[in-house]
Scaffold this motif. Structure first.
Motif, mmCIF file in Angstrom:
data_model
loop_
_atom_site.group_PDB
_atom_site.id
_atom_site.type_symbol
_atom_site.label_atom_id
_atom_site.label_comp_id
_atom_site.label_asym_id
_atom_site.label_seq_id
_atom_site.Cartn_x
_atom_site.Cartn_y
_atom_site.Cartn_z
ATOM 1 N N ILE A 69 0.872 -1.182 0.000
ATOM 2 C CA ILE A 69 0.000 0.000 0.000
ATOM 3 C C ILE A 69 0.912 1.236 0.000
ATOM 4 N N PHE A 70 0.887 1.956 -1.092
ATOM 5 C CA PHE A 70 1.778 3.116 -1.247
ATOM 6 C C PHE A 70 0.996 4.395 -1.003
ATOM 7 N N THR A 71 1.546 5.255 -0.123
ATOM 8 C CA THR A 71 0.887 6.528 0.202
ATOM 9 C C THR A 71 1.799 7.672 -0.236
ATOM 10 N N LEU A 72 1.249 8.606 -1.011
ATOM 11 C CA LEU A 72 2.013 9.743 -1.514
ATOM 12 C C LEU A 72 1.451 11.029 -0.912
ATOM 13 N N ASN A 73 2.228 11.673 -0.049
ATOM 14 C CA ASN A 73 1.812 12.937 0.579
ATOM 15 C C ASN A 73 2.731 14.076 0.095
ATOM 16 N N ILE A 74 2.576 14.399 -1.164
ATOM 17 C CA ILE A 74 3.417 15.448 -1.768
ATOM 18 C C ILE A 74 2.542 16.322 -2.644
ATOM 19 N N SER A 75 2.688 17.609 -2.522
ATOM 20 C CA SER A 75 1.954 18.549 -3.372
ATOM 21 C C SER A 75 2.394 18.377 -4.820
ATOM 22 N N PRO A 76 1.451 18.387 -5.766
ATOM 23 C CA PRO A 76 1.812 18.195 -7.183
ATOM 24 C C PRO A 76 2.782 19.247 -7.719
ATOM 25 N N SER A 77 2.840 20.410 -7.073
ATOM 26 C CA SER A 77 3.703 21.479 -7.590
ATOM 27 C C SER A 77 5.027 21.611 -6.830
ATOM 28 N N LEU A 78 5.231 20.812 -5.793
ATOM 29 C CA LEU A 78 6.453 20.939 -4.979
ATOM 30 C C LEU A 78 7.662 20.457 -5.778
ATOM 31 N N GLN A 79 8.731 21.275 -5.707
ATOM 32 C CA GLN A 79 9.946 20.957 -6.460
ATOM 33 C C GLN A 79 11.139 20.805 -5.523
ATOM 34 N N LEU A 80 12.054 19.938 -5.940
ATOM 35 C CA LEU A 80 13.333 19.803 -5.249
ATOM 36 C C LEU A 80 14.415 20.508 -6.071
ATOM 37 N N PRO A 81 15.394 21.134 -5.408
ATOM 38 C CA PRO A 81 16.477 21.819 -6.143
ATOM 39 C C PRO A 81 17.528 20.835 -6.650
ATOM 40 N N LEU A 82 17.071 19.781 -7.348
ATOM 41 C CA LEU A 82 17.925 18.734 -7.881
ATOM 42 C C LEU A 82 17.600 18.523 -9.347
ATOM 43 N N SER A 83 18.531 17.952 -10.084
ATOM 44 C CA SER A 83 18.237 17.573 -11.458
ATOM 45 C C SER A 83 17.304 16.370 -11.459
ATOM 46 N N LYS A 84 16.695 16.119 -12.613
ATOM 47 C CA LYS A 84 15.772 14.992 -12.714
ATOM 48 C C LYS A 84 16.493 13.677 -12.431
ATOM 49 N N GLY A 85 17.701 13.557 -12.955
ATOM 50 C CA GLY A 85 18.466 12.342 -12.706
ATOM 51 C C GLY A 85 18.760 12.141 -11.236
ATOM 52 N N ASP A 86 19.100 13.239 -10.510
ATOM 53 C CA ASP A 86 19.363 13.129 -9.079
ATOM 54 C C ASP A 86 18.112 12.716 -8.320
ATOM 55 N N VAL A 87 16.948 13.277 -8.720
ATOM 56 C CA VAL A 87 15.693 12.919 -8.044
ATOM 57 C C VAL A 87 15.365 11.444 -8.277
ATOM 58 N N MET A 88 15.554 10.989 -9.516
ATOM 59 C CA MET A 88 15.287 9.573 -9.812
ATOM 60 C C MET A 88 16.241 8.680 -9.031
ATOM 61 N N GLU A 89 17.522 9.093 -8.928
ATOM 62 C CA GLU A 89 18.503 8.296 -8.194
ATOM 63 C C GLU A 89 18.166 8.245 -6.711
ATOM 64 N N LEU A 90 17.825 9.416 -6.150
ATOM 65 C CA LEU A 90 17.541 9.512 -4.718
ATOM 66 C C LEU A 90 16.278 8.737 -4.350
ATOM 67 N N LEU A 91 15.167 9.053 -5.024
ATOM 68 C CA LEU A 91 13.898 8.382 -4.695
ATOM 69 C C LEU A 91 13.933 6.911 -5.090
ATOM 70 N N GLY A 92 14.624 6.598 -6.184
ATOM 71 C CA GLY A 92 14.683 5.204 -6.622
ATOM 72 C C GLY A 92 15.333 4.322 -5.572
ATOM 73 N N ASN A 93 16.449 4.758 -4.997
ATOM 74 C CA ASN A 93 17.134 3.954 -3.981
ATOM 75 C C ASN A 93 16.330 3.863 -2.698
ATOM 76 N N LEU A 94 15.757 5.001 -2.253
ATOM 77 C CA LEU A 94 15.004 4.988 -0.999
ATOM 78 C C LEU A 94 13.724 4.158 -1.119
ATOM 79 N N LEU A 95 13.002 4.327 -2.220
ATOM 80 C CA LEU A 95 11.755 3.582 -2.389
ATOM 81 C C LEU A 95 12.027 2.101 -2.625
ATOM 82 N N GLU A 96 13.111 1.783 -3.345
ATOM 83 C CA GLU A 96 13.423 0.367 -3.584
ATOM 84 C C GLU A 96 13.717 -0.339 -2.261
ATOM 85 N N ASN A 97 14.459 0.324 -1.349
ATOM 86 C CA ASN A 97 14.703 -0.256 -0.027
ATOM 87 C C ASN A 97 13.413 -0.398 0.763
ATOM 88 N N ALA A 98 12.565 0.635 0.679
ATOM 89 C CA ALA A 98 11.315 0.611 1.438
ATOM 90 C C ALA A 98 10.403 -0.519 0.955
#
Length: 450
Positions: A330-359
């Motif tokens: 059961i995946f819960t997403l609590n993020i505003s659709p317009s919220l941005q991180l000061p990272l490149s797209k590749g960095d965001v994919m790398e960061l969230l990909g590793n954290l979510l894969e572990n989770a």
């Protein structure tokens, strides 16, 4: 066959030749100056002795009624023990003493005319062998200039000067020999740091050393410091390339697992499978380009970008849900659709990909991701699960490359290390705590602007 010898270019040889040339030039110049000054000093001493005898010469002239000197002419019988001659203003011989005549000294004044403009001492040579020291005394008589030349045998004086010259140049040779020994010693002593540098560079090439020593002379410290910095940059670049390749392999492994899961998913028709696999291929292509760029430029070269979080998080969750579909997460997403991180797209994919894969891998059946802007110009991102959590004893260790908290499943232990390195490069922090869901909570805080 013609043999051509080409001597090696040696810095030591150049230094020897240049230094010896300078020493020889200065030494011979100094020796020449010393001998010249000594000759002039002896000339002055002899001249002073002759000047002291002038009263005696004048008395002899008075006894022969030859006062003034202009009255002396060739053939006059003047009783004097000196070698003398008188000259007119044009340096024509007017009179010679009996002593000069007995020695067959002819054209005394004419010979003196040839050397009068030279530097003292003045020597007149007769018969090709005999040399005489000459002293000139000029007298103005009734607006007419007359000269009195007094000669003295210079054989003993020249012998003394020759002996002094030989002794001077012998001493010069000794000084040059000692200077050569000191020069050789100084050269090898001065070149020792370069020999040490050569040996250390060979040790670096063979992998026996990591950097150059710091105990070099001041003149070489700039070079050794620059070489150490260059080697550090090379090591950092090599480490960056290796890490980028490891990170790429880690990221592609997840996408490949997702592709396999999509192929095995019977609920999808062929067109849906093709579409989703194409999405994974596009992601893999993007990750390859991203990791290559990061390997070339480093993390600093990927800054100054803003990326919306929610779509990427949703896409990653859908991919991971295919991989771990047996868990029914059961995946819960609590993020505003317009919220941005000061990272490149590749960095965001790398960061969230590793954290979510572990989770997804370690959870029971709940995973939650949240993000919000804080009042202190920070953005907080958290990924939580209801899994076993992280023991306090290993929280600091699992963010190091090669360290893994889950030893029961396969992996390289680089996912969390990548996240920590990435967050740190942006000036952020990553902490590991306990989630309200009961498992681990990875909380990341980043500056709102890069």
């Amino acid at each position: 066959m013609r043999l051509i010898l080409q001597p090696k270019k040696r810095l030591l040889t150049r230094m020897f030749l240049t230094s010896l040339s300078i020493i020889a030039l200065v030494g011979f110049g100094l020796a020449w100056l010393i001998t010249l000054l000594h000759a002039q000093n002896r000339y002055n001493q002899t001249t002073s002795a002759l000047i002291a005898q002038l009263p005696i010469i004048a008395a002899e002239f008075r006894e022969n009624n030859l006062i003034p000197i202009t009255q002396a002419r060739e053939g006059d019988d003047v009783d004097t023990q000196y070698i003398m001659a008188t000259c007119n203003s044009s340096y024509n011989t007017l009179w010679r003493s009996d002593y000069a005549i007995s020695l067959n000294l002819n054209n005394i004044c004419e010979q003196y005319l040839d050397i009068k403009d030279d530097l003292p001492p003045f020597y007149l040579n007769f018969n090709g062998q005999q040399s005489y020291f000459a002293y000139l005394l000029s007298i103005d008589v009734e607006t007419e200039m007359y000269h009195l030349l007094i000669l003295k045998d210079a054989t003993a004086l020249k012998a003394e000067l020759n002996q002094f010259n030989r002794l001077t140049y012998f001493r010069l040779a000794m000084v040059m020999a000692i200077a050569l020994l000191l020069l050789v010693s100084a050269a090898y002593w001065g070149m020792r740091p370069l020999t040490q540098l050569k040996q250390e560079l060979l040790q670096l090439q063979q992998g026996r050393k990591k950097s150059l020593s710091q105990d070099y002379p001041v003149e070489l410290q700039g070079i050794t410091t620059a070489l150490n910095q260059l080697m550090d940059q090379t090591d950092q670049r090599q480490t960056r390339y290796q890490n980028a390749m490891n990170d790429l392999a880690h990221s592609l492994r997840t996408r490949l697992a997702a592709s396999i899961a999509i192929i095995d998913d019977d609920s999808l028709d062929r067109q849906q499978q093709h579409q989703k696999i194409l999405e994974q291929i596009n992601d893999m292509d993007y990750l390859v380009q991203y990791q290559l760029k990061r390997a070339m430029l480093g993390q600093q070269g990927l800054r100054q970008q803003q990326t919306v979080i929610a779509p990427i998080a949703q896409q990653l969750a859908q991919m991971l849900d295919k991989i771990y579909r047996d868990k029914h997460v059961i995946f819960t997403l609590n993020i505003s659709p317009s919220l941005q991180l000061p990272l490149s797209k590749g960095d965001v994919m790398e960061l969230l990909g590793n954290l979510l894969e572990n989770a997804f891998r370690l959870c029971g059946n709940n995973v939650m991701i949240s993000a919000a802007s804080l009042d202190n110009n920070l953005i907080q991102l958290s990924v939580e699960d209801d899994g076993p959590g992280v023991d306090n004893a290993i929280k600091q260790n699992i963010i190091q490359r090669g360290m893994r908290a889950d030893t029961q499943s396969s992996g390289q232990g680089i996912g969390l290390a990548v996240c920590h390195e990435l967050v740190s490069s942006y000036g952020g922090t990553m902490t590991i705590g306990t989630s309200e869901l009961g498992g681990a909570a990875f909380v990341i805080q980043l500056p709102a602007t890069a």
